[in-house]
Design an enzyme around this catalytic site. Sequence first.
Site, PDB file in Angstrom:
ATOM      1  N   LYS A 192       1.433   4.338   7.274  1.00  0.00           N
ATOM      2  CA  LYS A 192       0.506   5.131   6.456  1.00  0.00           C
ATOM      3  C   LYS A 192       0.986   6.571   6.390  1.00  0.00           C
ATOM      4  CE  LYS A 192      -2.634   1.938   5.805  1.00  0.00           C
ATOM      5  NZ  LYS A 192      -3.046   1.458   4.520  1.00  0.00           N
ATOM      6  N   SER A 235       0.800  -1.226   0.000  1.00  0.00           N
ATOM      7  CA  SER A 235       0.000   0.000   0.000  1.00  0.00           C
ATOM      8  C   SER A 235       0.836   1.281   0.000  1.00  0.00           C
ATOM      9  CB  SER A 235      -0.957   0.011   1.202  1.00  0.00           C
ATOM     10  OG  SER A 235      -0.236   0.293   2.372  1.00  0.00           O
TER      11      SER A 235
END
Lengths: 420, 171
Positions: free
Chosen positions: B120, B83
């Site tokens: 993230k 991701s």
Amino acid sequence: MYALVDAVSFYASAEKVFDPSIRNKPVVVLTNNDGCICAVCPIARRLGIPKFVPYFQIKNLLHKNNVVVRSSNYELYADLSERMMNVISMYCDDQYIYSIDESFLLFKNFGGLIKDWHKYGHEIRRAIWKETKLPVGVGFGTTPTLAKAANHAAKKLEGYNGVAVITSPNSAKAILQKMDVGDVWGIGRKISQRLRQQDITTAFQLSAMSAKAIRTEFSVVTERTVNELNGISCLSWDDVREPKQQIFSTRSFGQRIVDIHALQAALTKHGSIVAKKLRQQSSLVKKLVIFASSSPHDDDSYYKQSIIYKYPVATDNSAEIANAISEIINEIYKPGVRFYRCGIGAIELESRRFQQPDLFMPDNSNPALMKCLDKINNRFGQGTLKLAAEGKSEEFQMRREFLSPLYTSSWKDIPKISCV
Amino acid sequence: MYLQAISQSLKTRIFDFQITKQSIILYKFTVAFIMKFIPIYIEAGISGFESPAAEYKDLGLSLDQLLITHPNATYIGQASGESMTEAGIFDGDLLIVDRSLTLKDGDIIVANFNGCFVCKILDKTQARLLSASKKHSPVKINPEDDFQVEGTVTRSIRMHQKSPELAACMR
């Protein structure tokens, strides 16, 4: 001004640093060989999980409460301890690391610049939490004993929230009144029992005693404690950081041992650990106690034997300790006994710096050889080079059934970070 | 007699390990003088030129020094998943995470999100965790979520060839 900073149930808190899945769960840590509970996190404490009881006795209680059980991960604790101590060191001008999770701070020069000790204590707590994710308690006091008492209040008493400050007789009274006399630094179990017989139950009652009377009844050490509780510094910084007076290495076995050679190998290994610790603090051992016993939980009759060995010339040499063990092993070993525990204690120490040489007895301690041994083991890992008498000790390996990964000291165990 | 005495005294001096530069030169000289030999130098570790670089040999480059600014607050982790590829973080990369820094909007962070370490991009204004990949949608941080920041990713390291130390943890 002194301070004592220590971690809240350090081993259990350390287990939570790199494992976020157990942060909000009750966690306990077991001692060597998974024998006893040695750390209980605050969540587990609230569930009523006791400390220092054999694991097997409360296995069901732990299971019922979904308590996370961990073996002692010394590699992880040592690394986190070092980080924590380094962060603390930036907040004072002198630091003494008292144990793996406790450190005394001394404010000599810039102490005058700190206006609000309370605020400063919270600053220290916040920094340690942010940088290492370890919760700590901070206690300030005008003497080391008062700093220790304030630390106790910071962690254990209602309303202190991790920081307590003793700067005046009034602030001392507020804390000492709520503190059990047995929790005072330097008051052991025996002394506190005798004090209780005289209806002295709180630290404040002890501090109100006449120091002189205490000296005649107990000792000069207890007198010092009383003075320290009254804000009179008796322990100098050097007393606080005095090297340990006794060094022990002891452990229960993974399995019972019945063989004399296995017992000797285990004792020799403990001897090497003690010798290494002696060398680390530049001490020499004059008197050793060597002991072994069967388990009090086994059905066989309990057997325990200990021998005191006195050296003509004090030593810190691993081989000389091994020699002592082989000299007395026949007196300790008894055929048929299923040995459960053994160990070595250095009970009378001398300083290497002030050693009195003996004209007629040669000094066999061979510091150069020991230095070489320590250097090799520090560089390539403990046990790389060892005495042959320690044996190829597979069965002596620690039992660590619930060991967490070595997050900070082994590449294959570094934390996994999800990118999904 | 006289010469014998000199050489005797020199021998004693040498056996006393009191070799000084002067005594060696004198010895060489005496040996040459007495025996008319080509002088043979005593090897005492003082012959030859010292490496002119000897003083500089401690100046190696340290990756720790370059990559880790706050050693007490820094840990190393390993990314797992795809991701963050558009931020240059690929599956199996090493992440150097510093807990001591103040967070800024858009920082790549590690967080404890409901009991799991995630990497993230921080969106402070909207309280969201963003991915660096079109295939992954933003995650909203709700009050009931267990969320703690576990540091800023300051560097990432790609191993272009397999390292034996890390091989064990790569699947």
